[in-house]
Design a protein around this motif. Sequence first.
Motif, PDB file in Angstrom:
ATOM      1  N   GLY A   4      53.276  12.940   3.193  1.00  0.00           N
ATOM      2  CA  GLY A   4      53.738  11.705   3.807  1.00  0.00           C
ATOM      3  C   GLY A   4      53.019  10.504   3.244  1.00  0.00           C
ATOM      4  N   ARG A   5      53.514   9.344   3.588  1.00  0.00           N
ATOM      5  CA  ARG A   5      52.967   8.099   3.049  1.00  0.00           C
ATOM      6  C   ARG A   5      51.673   7.698   3.751  1.00  0.00           C
ATOM      7  N   PRO A   6      50.668   7.264   2.986  1.00  0.00           N
ATOM      8  CA  PRO A   6      49.437   6.752   3.610  1.00  0.00           C
ATOM      9  C   PRO A   6      49.751   5.600   4.564  1.00  0.00           C
ATOM     10  N   GLY A   7      49.223   5.671   5.764  1.00  0.00           N
ATOM     11  CA  GLY A   7      49.489   4.642   6.753  1.00  0.00           C
ATOM     12  C   GLY A   7      50.806   4.820   7.473  1.00  0.00           C
ATOM     13  N   GLY A   8      51.579   5.851   7.080  1.00  0.00           N
ATOM     14  CA  GLY A   8      52.863   6.115   7.716  1.00  0.00           C
ATOM     15  C   GLY A   8      52.905   7.518   8.279  1.00  0.00           C
ATOM     16  N   ALA A   9      54.111   8.053   8.412  1.00  0.00           N
ATOM     17  CA  ALA A   9      54.281   9.392   8.974  1.00  0.00           C
ATOM     18  C   ALA A   9      53.795  10.450   7.985  1.00  0.00           C
ATOM     19  N   GLN A  10      52.924  11.317   8.450  1.00  0.00           N
ATOM     20  CA  GLN A  10      52.405  12.431   7.652  1.00  0.00           C
ATOM     21  C   GLN A  10      52.501  13.708   8.477  1.00  0.00           C
ATOM     22  N   HIS A  11      52.799  14.811   7.799  1.00  0.00           N
ATOM     23  CA  HIS A  11      52.850  16.101   8.477  1.00  0.00           C
ATOM     24  C   HIS A  11      52.014  17.111   7.715  1.00  0.00           C
ATOM     25  N   LEU A  12      51.143  17.813   8.424  1.00  0.00           N
ATOM     26  CA  LEU A  12      50.399  18.908   7.821  1.00  0.00           C
ATOM     27  C   LEU A  12      51.397  20.037   7.580  1.00  0.00           C
ATOM     28  N   THR A  13      51.527  20.452   6.320  1.00  0.00           N
ATOM     29  CA  THR A  13      52.602  21.356   5.926  1.00  0.00           C
ATOM     30  C   THR A  13      52.063  22.613   5.263  1.00  0.00           C
ATOM     31  N   VAL A  14      52.627  23.750   5.637  1.00  0.00           N
ATOM     32  CA  VAL A  14      52.299  25.031   5.020  1.00  0.00           C
ATOM     33  C   VAL A  14      53.469  25.439   4.133  1.00  0.00           C
ATOM     34  N   PHE A  15      53.193  25.699   2.859  1.00  0.00           N
ATOM     35  CA  PHE A  15      54.219  26.150   1.918  1.00  0.00           C
ATOM     36  C   PHE A  15      53.993  27.624   1.605  1.00  0.00           C
ATOM     37  N   GLU A  16      55.057  28.422   1.767  1.00  0.00           N
ATOM     38  CA  GLU A  16      55.025  29.835   1.424  1.00  0.00           C
ATOM     39  C   GLU A  16      56.339  30.204   0.752  1.00  0.00           C
ATOM     40  N   ARG A  17      56.308  31.251  -0.061  1.00  0.00           N
ATOM     41  CA  ARG A  17      57.518  31.653  -0.775  1.00  0.00           C
ATOM     42  C   ARG A  17      58.468  32.411   0.145  1.00  0.00           C
ATOM     43  N   GLY A  18      59.739  32.069   0.031  1.00  0.00           N
ATOM     44  CA  GLY A  18      60.764  32.783   0.765  1.00  0.00           C
ATOM     45  C   GLY A  18      61.321  33.925  -0.063  1.00  0.00           C
ATOM     46  N   ALA A  19      62.356  34.572   0.451  1.00  0.00           N
ATOM     47  CA  ALA A  19      62.991  35.685  -0.250  1.00  0.00           C
ATOM     48  C   ALA A  19      63.593  35.243  -1.577  1.00  0.00           C
ATOM     49  N   ASP A  20      63.911  33.958  -1.686  1.00  0.00           N
ATOM     50  CA  ASP A  20      64.482  33.432  -2.923  1.00  0.00           C
ATOM     51  C   ASP A  20      63.426  33.139  -3.981  1.00  0.00           C
ATOM     52  N   GLY A  21      62.145  33.325  -3.647  1.00  0.00           N
ATOM     53  CA  GLY A  21      61.074  33.076  -4.602  1.00  0.00           C
ATOM     54  C   GLY A  21      60.593  31.640  -4.636  1.00  0.00           C
TER      55      GLY A  21
END
Length: 207
Positions: A165-182
């Motif tokens: 997210g943008r500094p000073g704006g909306a930010q989300h702590l995000t977890v990225f993991e691989r799906g079945a599609d790789g």
Amino acid sequence: MVEEQLVRRGIEDQRVLDAMRRVPRHEFVPEGSERYAYEDHPMPIGDGQTISQPFIVALMLEAARIGPEDSVLDVGTGSGYAAAVAAELGHRVVSIERHPELAVTAAATLEALGYRVNVVTGDGTLGWPAGAPYDVIIAAATGPTLPRAWPEQLTREGRIVMPVGRPGGAQHLTVFERGADGDLHGRSLGAVTFVPLVGDDGWRDRE
């Protein structure tokens, strides 16, 4: 700190809780600020950077699921605190910091405390190919999106935890993991506030 700020707010991973009990957080804050080290808020450490609040560090590391044999890339060394906790959890930690002064100070603190963390100076948005592949990549700065180099340095079952997210704006702590599609797919852990991830594949200094 652990009981009041972590357990009561839902952190359940016992390895993470034990690791945060062992790491002396007061060693990673500026001189004169030790009395505030265990309070649940971020603290300035110089060069416009901060040491993240304990709850956020615990939340990120719990989501990362660092195993005893895992290799970790820690983007945004800062004071070295999160790298120390990661070193308590994993097998090998490489930590990259774009500010040379912070990198030198963090490396000295980690070495003095006996943590074997390889602290390097560079553009964290490009990762650190020399140490790849990594089972986990964690970032203590918010980017506009997932940097393109990171998935290439990640193992097939690897995880990335970063704020987006943008500094000073909306930010989300995000977890990225691989799906079945790789492909890597992200899920939000909630709203956060972090300093910007500056680099060739992040925000520019002027942004």
